[in-house]
Design a protein around this motif. Sequence first.
Motif, mmCIF file in Angstrom:
data_model
loop_
_atom_site.group_PDB
_atom_site.id
_atom_site.type_symbol
_atom_site.label_atom_id
_atom_site.label_comp_id
_atom_site.label_asym_id
_atom_site.label_seq_id
_atom_site.Cartn_x
_atom_site.Cartn_y
_atom_site.Cartn_z
ATOM 1 N N UNK A 228 17.249 7.309 12.305
ATOM 2 C CA UNK A 228 18.364 7.862 11.535
ATOM 3 C C UNK A 228 17.767 8.709 10.423
ATOM 4 N N UNK A 229 18.144 9.966 10.379
ATOM 5 C CA UNK A 229 17.663 10.879 9.350
ATOM 6 C C UNK A 229 18.860 11.468 8.625
ATOM 7 N N UNK A 230 18.880 11.276 7.314
ATOM 8 C CA UNK A 230 19.968 11.803 6.488
ATOM 9 C C UNK A 230 19.389 12.918 5.627
ATOM 10 N N UNK B 85 18.910 6.234 3.222
ATOM 11 C CA UNK B 85 19.167 5.482 4.453
ATOM 12 C C UNK B 85 18.291 5.952 5.610
ATOM 13 N N UNK B 86 17.540 7.009 5.393
ATOM 14 C CA UNK B 86 16.652 7.519 6.430
ATOM 15 C C UNK B 86 15.607 6.475 6.788
ATOM 16 N N UNK B 87 15.562 6.112 8.057
ATOM 17 C CA UNK B 87 14.652 5.061 8.511
ATOM 18 C C UNK B 87 14.760 4.926 10.021
ATOM 19 N N UNK B 88 13.843 4.131 10.559
ATOM 20 C CA UNK B 88 13.943 3.708 11.954
ATOM 21 C C UNK B 88 14.750 2.408 11.955
ATOM 22 N N UNK B 89 15.845 2.407 12.688
ATOM 23 C CA UNK B 89 16.739 1.256 12.705
ATOM 24 C C UNK B 89 16.486 0.430 13.973
ATOM 25 N N UNK B 90 16.224 -0.861 13.748
ATOM 26 C CA UNK B 90 15.917 -1.772 14.839
ATOM 27 C C UNK B 90 17.046 -2.776 15.028
ATOM 28 N N UNK B 91 17.290 -3.104 16.275
ATOM 29 C CA UNK B 91 18.211 -4.166 16.614
ATOM 30 C C UNK B 91 17.411 -5.433 16.917
ATOM 31 N N UNK C 168 13.342 0.314 8.835
ATOM 32 C CA UNK C 168 12.028 0.479 8.225
ATOM 33 C C UNK C 168 11.799 1.944 7.925
ATOM 34 N N UNK C 169 11.660 2.242 6.641
ATOM 35 C CA UNK C 169 11.363 3.606 6.211
ATOM 36 C C UNK C 169 9.845 3.773 6.129
ATOM 37 N N UNK C 170 9.361 4.992 6.218
ATOM 38 C CA UNK C 170 7.906 5.217 6.150
ATOM 39 C C UNK C 170 7.302 4.620 4.887
ATOM 40 N N UNK C 171 6.238 3.845 5.058
ATOM 41 C CA UNK C 171 5.549 3.251 3.927
ATOM 42 C C UNK C 171 6.224 2.029 3.338
ATOM 43 N N UNK C 172 7.314 1.582 3.965
ATOM 44 C CA UNK C 172 8.037 0.429 3.443
ATOM 45 C C UNK C 172 8.101 -0.675 4.484
ATOM 46 N N UNK C 173 8.416 -1.884 4.007
ATOM 47 C CA UNK C 173 8.555 -3.013 4.916
ATOM 48 C C UNK C 173 9.899 -2.966 5.631
#
Length: 121
Positions: free
Chosen positions: A117-119, A88-94, A38-43
């Motif tokens: 994850x920050x690219x 690809x920068x986003x919070x990655x959830x399992x 989930x990236x900021x402002x996105x689903x």
Amino acid sequence: QVQVAESGGGLVQPGGSLRLSCTASRSITIEVMAWYRQAPGKQRELVASITTIGRMEYADDAKGRFTISRDKGKNTVYLQMDSLKSEDTALYYCYAFGSTYSGGYSRSGYWGQGTQVTVSS
């Protein structure tokens, strides 16, 4: 109580690689494990999934760059991410879906807290 814990996020330059790991409690019999982001402002969106019999699915943007794998004996799933882009920068959830036993069997899904994850250069 089922716990799902991710690790491996961080800051990486464009074109670089990261490997995420996720482990679910041994109290769950896994059917599917997956990575979402989930990236900021996105689903929140699916990145990749893998079933207990090894069937894998990828988002179109992940195909050819990301690889999901698992260690069934450890209830662990990995996401190898190569050729990373700023997008690809986003919070990655399992996510872990399966069955647990508490007086009877029930099936449910469980989320981890996420790993960032920050690219960026």
